[in-house]
Scaffold this active site. Sequence first.
Site, PDB file in Angstrom:
ATOM      1  N   HIS A   4      -6.894  -5.701   2.109  1.00  0.00           N
ATOM      2  CA  HIS A   4      -5.780  -5.145   2.874  1.00  0.00           C
ATOM      3  C   HIS A   4      -5.248  -6.243   3.785  1.00  0.00           C
ATOM      4  O   HIS A   4      -6.030  -6.960   4.429  1.00  0.00           O
ATOM      5  CB  HIS A   4      -6.258  -4.009   3.780  1.00  0.00           C
ATOM      6  CG  HIS A   4      -6.807  -2.810   3.088  1.00  0.00           C
ATOM      7  ND1 HIS A   4      -6.070  -1.661   2.903  1.00  0.00           N
ATOM      8  CD2 HIS A   4      -8.034  -2.553   2.559  1.00  0.00           C
ATOM      9  CE1 HIS A   4      -6.821  -0.749   2.288  1.00  0.00           C
ATOM     10  NE2 HIS A   4      -8.011  -1.266   2.071  1.00  0.00           N
ATOM     11  N   GLY A  24     -15.796   2.670   3.642  1.00  0.00           N
ATOM     12  CA  GLY A  24     -14.505   3.340   3.488  1.00  0.00           C
ATOM     13  C   GLY A  24     -13.748   2.950   2.229  1.00  0.00           C
ATOM     14  O   GLY A  24     -12.538   3.167   2.138  1.00  0.00           O
ATOM     15  N   GLN A  25     -14.456   2.396   1.246  1.00  0.00           N
ATOM     16  CA  GLN A  25     -13.782   2.004  -0.004  1.00  0.00           C
ATOM     17  C   GLN A  25     -13.492   3.244  -0.850  1.00  0.00           C
ATOM     18  O   GLN A  25     -14.390   4.049  -1.102  1.00  0.00           O
ATOM     19  CB  GLN A  25     -14.670   1.037  -0.800  1.00  0.00           C
ATOM     20  CG  GLN A  25     -13.998   0.511  -2.063  1.00  0.00           C
ATOM     21  CD  GLN A  25     -14.900  -0.431  -2.853  1.00  0.00           C
ATOM     22  OE1 GLN A  25     -16.111  -0.509  -2.596  1.00  0.00           O
ATOM     23  NE2 GLN A  25     -14.323  -1.133  -3.799  1.00  0.00           N
ATOM     24  N   ASP A  63       0.839  -1.197   0.000  1.00  0.00           N
ATOM     25  CA  ASP A  63       0.000   0.000   0.000  1.00  0.00           C
ATOM     26  C   ASP A  63       0.878   1.252   0.000  1.00  0.00           C
ATOM     27  O   ASP A  63       1.895   1.316   0.696  1.00  0.00           O
ATOM     28  CB  ASP A  63      -0.913  -0.006   1.237  1.00  0.00           C
ATOM     29  CG  ASP A  63      -2.082   0.946   1.087  1.00  0.00           C
ATOM     30  OD1 ASP A  63      -3.222   0.483   0.945  1.00  0.00           O
ATOM     31  OD2 ASP A  63      -1.851   2.187   1.104  1.00  0.00           O
ATOM     32  N   ILE A  64       0.476   2.253  -0.772  1.00  0.00           N
ATOM     33  CA  ILE A  64       1.250   3.487  -0.903  1.00  0.00           C
ATOM     34  C   ILE A  64       1.199   4.320   0.383  1.00  0.00           C
ATOM     35  O   ILE A  64       2.063   5.166   0.609  1.00  0.00           O
ATOM     36  CB  ILE A  64       0.727   4.305  -2.115  1.00  0.00           C
ATOM     37  CG1 ILE A  64       1.793   5.237  -2.650  1.00  0.00           C
ATOM     38  CG2 ILE A  64      -0.564   5.034  -1.784  1.00  0.00           C
ATOM     39  CD1 ILE A  64       1.457   5.826  -4.018  1.00  0.00           C
ATOM     40  N   HIS A  94     -10.259  -5.325  -3.270  1.00  0.00           N
ATOM     41  CA  HIS A  94      -8.895  -5.474  -2.743  1.00  0.00           C
ATOM     42  C   HIS A  94      -8.971  -5.876  -1.283  1.00  0.00           C
ATOM     43  O   HIS A  94      -9.863  -5.454  -0.550  1.00  0.00           O
ATOM     44  CB  HIS A  94      -8.073  -4.193  -2.908  1.00  0.00           C
ATOM     45  CG  HIS A  94      -8.755  -2.944  -2.436  1.00  0.00           C
ATOM     46  ND1 HIS A  94      -9.738  -2.317  -3.158  1.00  0.00           N
ATOM     47  CD2 HIS A  94      -8.608  -2.218  -1.290  1.00  0.00           C
ATOM     48  CE1 HIS A  94     -10.159  -1.248  -2.495  1.00  0.00           C
ATOM     49  NE2 HIS A  94      -9.504  -1.174  -1.349  1.00  0.00           N
ATOM     50  N   ASN A 112     -12.929  -3.338   2.249  1.00  0.00           N
ATOM     51  CA  ASN A 112     -13.918  -2.279   2.419  1.00  0.00           C
ATOM     52  C   ASN A 112     -14.870  -2.247   1.220  1.00  0.00           C
ATOM     53  O   ASN A 112     -14.466  -2.522   0.090  1.00  0.00           O
ATOM     54  CB  ASN A 112     -13.210  -0.922   2.544  1.00  0.00           C
ATOM     55  CG  ASN A 112     -12.342  -0.836   3.780  1.00  0.00           C
ATOM     56  OD1 ASN A 112     -12.703  -1.358   4.823  1.00  0.00           O
ATOM     57  ND2 ASN A 112     -11.188  -0.196   3.669  1.00  0.00           N
TER      58      ASN A 112
HETATM   59  P1  5GP Z   1      -9.732   1.411   0.317  1.00  0.00           P
HETATM   60  O1  5GP Z   1      -9.759   2.756   0.988  1.00  0.00           O
HETATM   61  O2  5GP Z   1     -10.450   1.470  -1.023  1.00  0.00           O
HETATM   62  O3  5GP Z   1     -10.164   0.278   1.160  1.00  0.00           O
HETATM   63  O4  5GP Z   1      -8.218   1.132   0.014  1.00  0.00           O
HETATM   64  C1  5GP Z   1      -7.511   1.678  -1.056  1.00  0.00           C
HETATM   65  C2  5GP Z   1      -6.061   1.608  -0.700  1.00  0.00           C
HETATM   66  O5  5GP Z   1      -5.314   1.824  -1.875  1.00  0.00           O
HETATM   67  C3  5GP Z   1      -5.633   2.683   0.307  1.00  0.00           C
HETATM   68  O6  5GP Z   1      -5.070   2.050   1.451  1.00  0.00           O
HETATM   69  C4  5GP Z   1      -4.606   3.501  -0.449  1.00  0.00           C
HETATM   70  O7  5GP Z   1      -3.529   3.937   0.355  1.00  0.00           O
HETATM   71  C5  5GP Z   1      -4.157   2.558  -1.539  1.00  0.00           C
HETATM   72  N1  5GP Z   1      -3.737   3.220  -2.754  1.00  0.00           N
HETATM   73  C6  5GP Z   1      -4.361   4.248  -3.399  1.00  0.00           C
HETATM   74  N2  5GP Z   1      -3.695   4.589  -4.502  1.00  0.00           N
HETATM   75  C7  5GP Z   1      -2.600   3.771  -4.555  1.00  0.00           C
HETATM   76  C8  5GP Z   1      -1.507   3.656  -5.484  1.00  0.00           C
HETATM   77  O8  5GP Z   1      -1.404   4.365  -6.485  1.00  0.00           O
HETATM   78  N3  5GP Z   1      -0.578   2.706  -5.202  1.00  0.00           N
HETATM   79  C9  5GP Z   1      -0.669   1.898  -4.106  1.00  0.00           C
HETATM   80  N4  5GP Z   1       0.306   1.005  -3.933  1.00  0.00           N
HETATM   81  N5  5GP Z   1      -1.683   1.973  -3.218  1.00  0.00           N
HETATM   82  C10 5GP Z   1      -2.635   2.905  -3.451  1.00  0.00           C
END
Ligand code: 5GP
Length: 113
Positions: free
Chosen positions: A101, A92-93, A30-31, A99, A86
Amino acid sequence: MSDCLFCKIIAGEVPSKKLYEDELCYAFYDIDPQAPTHFLVVPKAHIPGPHAVTEENAAAVGHIYAVIAKLAAELGLENGYRVVANDGPDGGQTVGHLHFHVLAGRSLAWPPG
Ligand code: 5GP
Ligand code: ZN
């Protein structure tokens, strides 16, 4: 999907720190890590989120859990880890591609916020 960030990451059009890849899934860090170890595992097929899992595409989800167990063992996460998927605004998606986590390396609070 052409405008999906994670489809672009899978295709190599957006760079990522890859951890694992096979014919069904792709794992990358994760970034914006929320724990000392924080990576994401995504199906290569574009599934918009947990709500879009069906009997027809659910095999990828089972496979991803097996991959997570293997990666966790390889990374030495013997103290445990959390798998989170999520869905939607209340869940919180923020990226509309299913995906998982994987968070580890610290004691995680429960219930989540
Ligand atoms: P969500 O909030 O949808 O459950 O999770 C999305 C996740 O994707 C977040 O934890 C966010 O930090 C990660 N993310 C968003 N953009 C990027 C990216 O460009 N590269 C990587 N490696 N992770 C990303
Ligand atoms: Zn996608």
